[in-house]
Design an enzyme around this catalytic site. Structure first.
Site, PDB file in Angstrom:
ATOM      1  N   ARG A   1       0.840  -1.203   0.000  1.00 44.35           N
ATOM      2  CA  ARG A   1       0.000   0.000   0.000  1.00 44.35           C
ATOM      3  C   ARG A   1       0.875   1.252   0.000  1.00 44.35           C
ATOM      4  NH1 ARG A   1      -4.460  -0.279   4.534  1.00 44.35           N
ATOM      5  NH2 ARG A   1      -5.148   1.612   3.453  1.00 44.35           N
TER       6      ARG A   1
ATOM      7  N   GLN B   1     -10.257   9.107   7.845  1.00 47.91           N
ATOM      8  CA  GLN B   1     -10.105   7.681   8.128  1.00 47.91           C
ATOM      9  C   GLN B   1      -8.951   7.111   7.291  1.00 47.91           C
ATOM     10  OE1 GLN B   1     -14.107   5.451   8.453  1.00 47.91           O
ATOM     11  NE2 GLN B   1     -14.626   7.349   7.403  1.00 47.91           N
TER      12      GLN B   1
ATOM     13  N   HIS C   1      -7.308   6.479  12.170  1.00 46.66           N
ATOM     14  CA  HIS C   1      -6.945   5.093  11.832  1.00 46.66           C
ATOM     15  C   HIS C   1      -5.457   4.910  11.599  1.00 46.66           C
ATOM     16  CE1 HIS C   1     -11.332   4.186  10.450  1.00 46.66           C
ATOM     17  NE2 HIS C   1     -11.222   4.412  11.744  1.00 46.66           N
TER      18      HIS C   1
HETATM   19  N1  APR Z   1     -15.352  10.459  -4.718  1.00 45.53           N
HETATM   20  C1  APR Z   1     -15.988  10.392  -3.507  1.00 45.53           C
HETATM   21  N2  APR Z   1     -16.387   9.230  -2.942  1.00 45.53           N
HETATM   22  C2  APR Z   1     -16.155   8.094  -3.647  1.00 45.53           C
HETATM   23  C3  APR Z   1     -15.500   8.079  -4.898  1.00 45.53           C
HETATM   24  C4  APR Z   1     -15.096   9.337  -5.434  1.00 45.53           C
HETATM   25  N3  APR Z   1     -14.481   9.434  -6.627  1.00 45.53           N
HETATM   26  N4  APR Z   1     -15.423   6.781  -5.322  1.00 45.53           N
HETATM   27  C5  APR Z   1     -16.004   6.027  -4.355  1.00 45.53           C
HETATM   28  N5  APR Z   1     -16.448   6.810  -3.360  1.00 45.53           N
HETATM   29  C6  APR Z   1     -17.139   6.424  -2.116  1.00 45.53           C
HETATM   30  C7  APR Z   1     -17.935   5.142  -2.177  1.00 45.53           C
HETATM   31  O1  APR Z   1     -19.229   5.389  -2.725  1.00 45.53           O
HETATM   32  C8  APR Z   1     -17.986   4.747  -0.703  1.00 45.53           C
HETATM   33  O2  APR Z   1     -19.095   5.356  -0.048  1.00 45.53           O
HETATM   34  O3  APR Z   1     -16.144   6.186  -1.133  1.00 45.53           O
HETATM   35  C9  APR Z   1     -16.683   5.319  -0.142  1.00 45.53           C
HETATM   36  C10 APR Z   1     -15.642   4.264   0.174  1.00 45.53           C
HETATM   37  O4  APR Z   1     -16.127   3.480   1.238  1.00 45.53           O
HETATM   38  P1  APR Z   1     -15.123   2.403   1.901  1.00 45.53           P
HETATM   39  O5  APR Z   1     -14.388   1.694   0.836  1.00 45.53           O
HETATM   40  O6  APR Z   1     -15.934   1.622   2.902  1.00 45.53           O
HETATM   41  O7  APR Z   1     -14.043   3.291   2.655  1.00 45.53           O
HETATM   42  P2  APR Z   1     -14.164   3.960   4.088  1.00 45.53           P
HETATM   43  O8  APR Z   1     -15.574   4.361   4.387  1.00 45.53           O
HETATM   44  O9  APR Z   1     -13.126   5.011   4.161  1.00 45.53           O
HETATM   45  O10 APR Z   1     -13.742   2.744   5.077  1.00 45.53           O
HETATM   46  C11 APR Z   1     -13.657   3.068   6.449  1.00 45.53           C
HETATM   47  O11 APR Z   1     -12.823   0.859   6.918  1.00 45.53           O
HETATM   48  O12 APR Z   1     -11.461  -0.821   6.201  1.00 45.53           O
HETATM   49  C12 APR Z   1     -11.576   0.189   7.130  1.00 45.53           C
HETATM   50  O13 APR Z   1      -9.904   1.363   8.247  1.00 45.53           O
HETATM   51  C13 APR Z   1     -10.482   1.189   6.993  1.00 45.53           C
HETATM   52  O14 APR Z   1     -10.591   3.601   7.128  1.00 45.53           O
HETATM   53  C14 APR Z   1     -11.206   2.449   6.549  1.00 45.53           C
HETATM   54  C15 APR Z   1     -12.597   2.244   7.100  1.00 45.53           C
END
Ligand code: APR
Length: 228
Positions: free
Chosen positions: A59, A89, A107
């Site tokens: 990563r 996060q 995090h």
């Molecule tokens: N712009 C804005 N948002 C976007 C884009 C974009 N171009 N592309 C995707 N997304 C959104 C998705 O729709 C989704 O709601 O980003 C979000 C990503 O969600 P996750 O993958 O669940 O990421 P996150 O919410 O940050 O995860 C939280 O989970 O795995 C743990 O510690 C890790 O910090 C992470 C936490």
């Protein structure tokens, strides 16, 4: 001199999607390719530290190839008009590299590791160290990623709650709001705060949240127009 309004950004993996960094739960996201409890949990690290070190080094290598996107830069640009705080996060350093000044990483941080025998000893990995530094021993200390693993406490959540509770404006960007306690932060908004949520596929949020169903960069442009 009029006191600047306090604007707090709560960002997640979607904030860095336009920089080419994979999210976790979108199609093709990180958790689709890696068993999260093997590579990002306390038990997983105890079971197989080398696997976890390799996962975070992969990563880091991806991060070194990435650049902040316009969304990161627009957040940093608001510092001239607002008292801006970023509670992310994300463990990447793209908000830092875009020029934001007040950033909290509940995090953890990908480019940092810390000594297993003394968690006050935190080391910043230099970009070129990703290949050379023996990823598990620094200054004679066995180290671990400076990341909050699943099953571990989130020490920075307290200061984050304090900041959110004093915000005039809260902007949630690019998070599925699936992981606690970070996902609960927007509920600490005080009654006079304006709350926005920028996400192309937004999770369900209360009616008092104004949803901008766009990506981070486009959504930030629309938000800045709205705030004018
Ligand atoms: N712009 C804005 N948002 C976007 C884009 C974009 N171009 N592309 C995707 N997304 C959104 C998705 O729709 C989704 O709601 O980003 C979000 C990503 O969600 P996750 O993958 O669940 O990421 P996150 O919410 O940050 O995860 C939280 O989970 O795995 C743990 O510690 C890790 O910090 C992470 C936490």
């Amino acid at each position: 001199m009029e006191q600047k309004k306090k604007i707090v950004f709560l960002t997640g993996a979607g904030m860095s999607a336009e920089s080419g960094i994979k999210t976790f739960r979108d199609a093709g996201g990180l958790w689709e390719n890696y068993p999260v409890m093997d590579v990002a949990s306390a038990d997983g690290f105890a079971r197989n530290p080398e696997l976890v070190h390799r996962f975070y080094n992969m990563r880091r290598a991806d991060l070194l190839k990435a650049q902040p996107n316009e969304g990161h830069r627009l957040i940093a640009s608001l510092e001239k008009d607002y008292d801006v705080y970023v509670i992310t996060q994300n463990v990447d350093n793209l908000h830092e590299r875009a020029g934001s000044s007040n950033i909290i990483h509940p995090h953890g941080e990908l480019m940092k590791v810390r000594a297993l025998d003394d968690d006050t000893k935190v080391f910043e990995l230099k970009p070129d160290a990703i290949e050379t530094t023996p990823e598990t021993i620094i200054n004679g200390h066995h180290v671990r990623p400076h990341i909050v693993f699943f099953q571990e406490a989130v020490p920075m959540i307290e200061p984050a709650i304090d900041i959110v509770s004093q915000a005039d404006i809260i902007v949630v960007i690019g998070t599925s709001l699936a992981v606690y306690p970070a996902a609960s932060l927007l509920h600490y908004a005080n009654s006079r705060a304006q709350v926005y949520y920028i996400d192309p596929h937004p999770a369900a949020v209360p009616s008092w949240v104004k949803v901008i169903e766009k990506g981070a960069s486009q959504g930030m442009k629309e938000l800045i127009e709205t705030l004018k």
